[in-house]
Design an enzyme around this catalytic site. Structure first.
Site, mmCIF file in Angstrom:
data_model
loop_
_atom_site.group_PDB
_atom_site.id
_atom_site.type_symbol
_atom_site.label_atom_id
_atom_site.label_comp_id
_atom_site.label_asym_id
_atom_site.label_seq_id
_atom_site.Cartn_x
_atom_site.Cartn_y
_atom_site.Cartn_z
ATOM 1 N N LEU A 227 34.421 37.671 9.722
ATOM 2 C CA LEU A 227 35.316 38.824 9.656
ATOM 3 C C LEU A 227 36.615 38.475 8.938
ATOM 4 O O LEU A 227 37.695 38.439 9.513
ATOM 5 C CB LEU A 227 35.601 39.355 11.065
ATOM 6 N N ASN B 93 35.955 26.427 -2.684
ATOM 7 C CA ASN B 93 35.722 27.592 -1.838
ATOM 8 C C ASN B 93 35.536 28.897 -2.608
ATOM 9 O O ASN B 93 35.105 29.889 -2.033
ATOM 10 C CB ASN B 93 36.897 27.746 -0.855
ATOM 11 N N ASP C 174 44.300 29.932 -6.710
ATOM 12 C CA ASP C 174 43.623 31.220 -6.616
ATOM 13 C C ASP C 174 43.910 32.052 -7.861
ATOM 14 O O ASP C 174 44.986 31.939 -8.460
ATOM 15 C CB ASP C 174 44.098 31.976 -5.373
ATOM 16 N N LYS D 211 24.241 29.987 -4.477
ATOM 17 C CA LYS D 211 24.621 29.243 -3.279
ATOM 18 C C LYS D 211 23.563 28.206 -2.896
ATOM 19 O O LYS D 211 23.904 27.141 -2.347
ATOM 20 C CB LYS D 211 24.881 30.205 -2.124
ATOM 21 N N TYR E 171 23.604 35.755 -6.211
ATOM 22 C CA TYR E 171 24.461 35.119 -5.208
ATOM 23 C C TYR E 171 23.668 34.090 -4.401
ATOM 24 O O TYR E 171 24.100 32.944 -4.228
ATOM 25 C CB TYR E 171 25.058 36.177 -4.288
#
Length: 268
Positions: A192, A90, A37, A162, A158
């Site tokens: 969420l 991811n 990350d 994708k 975006y």
């Protein structure tokens, strides 16, 4: 237990949210996990949380916008644990201030999102695949989005980035299937995560809930469990697919929520 026992997994963007969930679930099921990350402190903290539960994980720095950083993350994983069996691409960015409609979009933002959201998937796969071939196969999992399948009033870059991930997933699956490498995608709807909870007003969450087929929003583990399934041999005959995990938000006639509300009023 043991659904991915003995496998080595690299999770990009794993310091929080969906990536953290997937890393934790895979570790609990027997995988050795590397969490990469840009937030290196967050990656290390996430790995420490996993180790404190008795599982194996390491946190490292990863800048998904830089080719060399992605290569180094793959090489670190192989050097640390001997191989790589699972790659979870991811990392993804969005920017509501600059990623606008086609006429007004910031073109530099278009380039940035294409580089991070799409090119990072290409590069992660490019560097991991030779190691997976040596290992006798592997599973590549890419985070797409429901934005890949529906138009919107904003976030043009975006959605396009994708959509490219969805089709790149098919290409990787087609090109390397004979090497026993599977490639699949996961397309979340509204989930969420901490970022969503902190940045979305309650009114916006209510709008999404209105159009869900299910009476609740998704949680990070809903995506994490899908990733775990795709990483495991339980999904060994699934490749080239993008699984939509979105609570039925995009499934029905778009007017159905308003129509149901109308019917309730007429029956009162």
């Amino acid at each position: 237990m043991g659904r991915v026992q003995g496998k080595v997994a690299l999770v990009t963007g794993g310091a929080s949210g969906i990536g953290h969930s997937a890393a934790t679930l895979m570790a609990k099921e027997g995988a050795k996990v590397v969490i990469g990350d840009f937030n290196v402190d967050g990656a290390k903290e996430a790995a420490e949380l996993i180790r404190n539960q008795g599982y194996e994980a390491t946190g490292i720095f990863l800048d998904a916008g830089q080719e060399e950083s992605i290569k180094e993350a793959v090489e670190f994983t192989v050097n640390q644990y001997g191989t790589i069996n699972v790659l979870y691409n991811n990392v993804g960015l969005t920017n509501l201030q600059k990623d606008l409609d086609v006429v007004n979009i910031d073109l530099a933002e278009w380039d940035r999102l294409m580089n991070v959201n799409t090119k990072s998937v290409l590069l992660g796969s490019r560097f991991a695949i030779p190691h997976m071939i040596k290992a006798g196969g592997g599973s590549i999992i890419n985070t797409a989005s429901m934005a890949a399948f529906a138009g919107d009033s904003t976030r043009s870059a975006y959605g396009a980035s994708k959509a490219a991930v969805v089709n790149l997933t098919r290409y990787i699956a087609t090109q390397y299937g004979k090497d026993n490498i599977r490639c699949n995608g996961v397309a979340p709807g509204l989930v969420l995560t901490p970022a969503a909870k902190n940045n979305m007003p309650e009114e916006v969450l209510d709008i999404f809930a209105k159009f869900n087929a299910l009476p609740y929003h998704g949680e990070a583990d809903d995506i994490g469990n899908t990733v775990l399934f795709l990483a495991s041999d339980e999904s060994k005959f699934i490749t080239g697919q993008t699984i939509e995990v979105e609570g039925g938000h995009y499934m029905g006639n778009p007017s159905i929520a308003d129509f149901q509300e109308f019917m309730k009023k007429t029956q009162q």
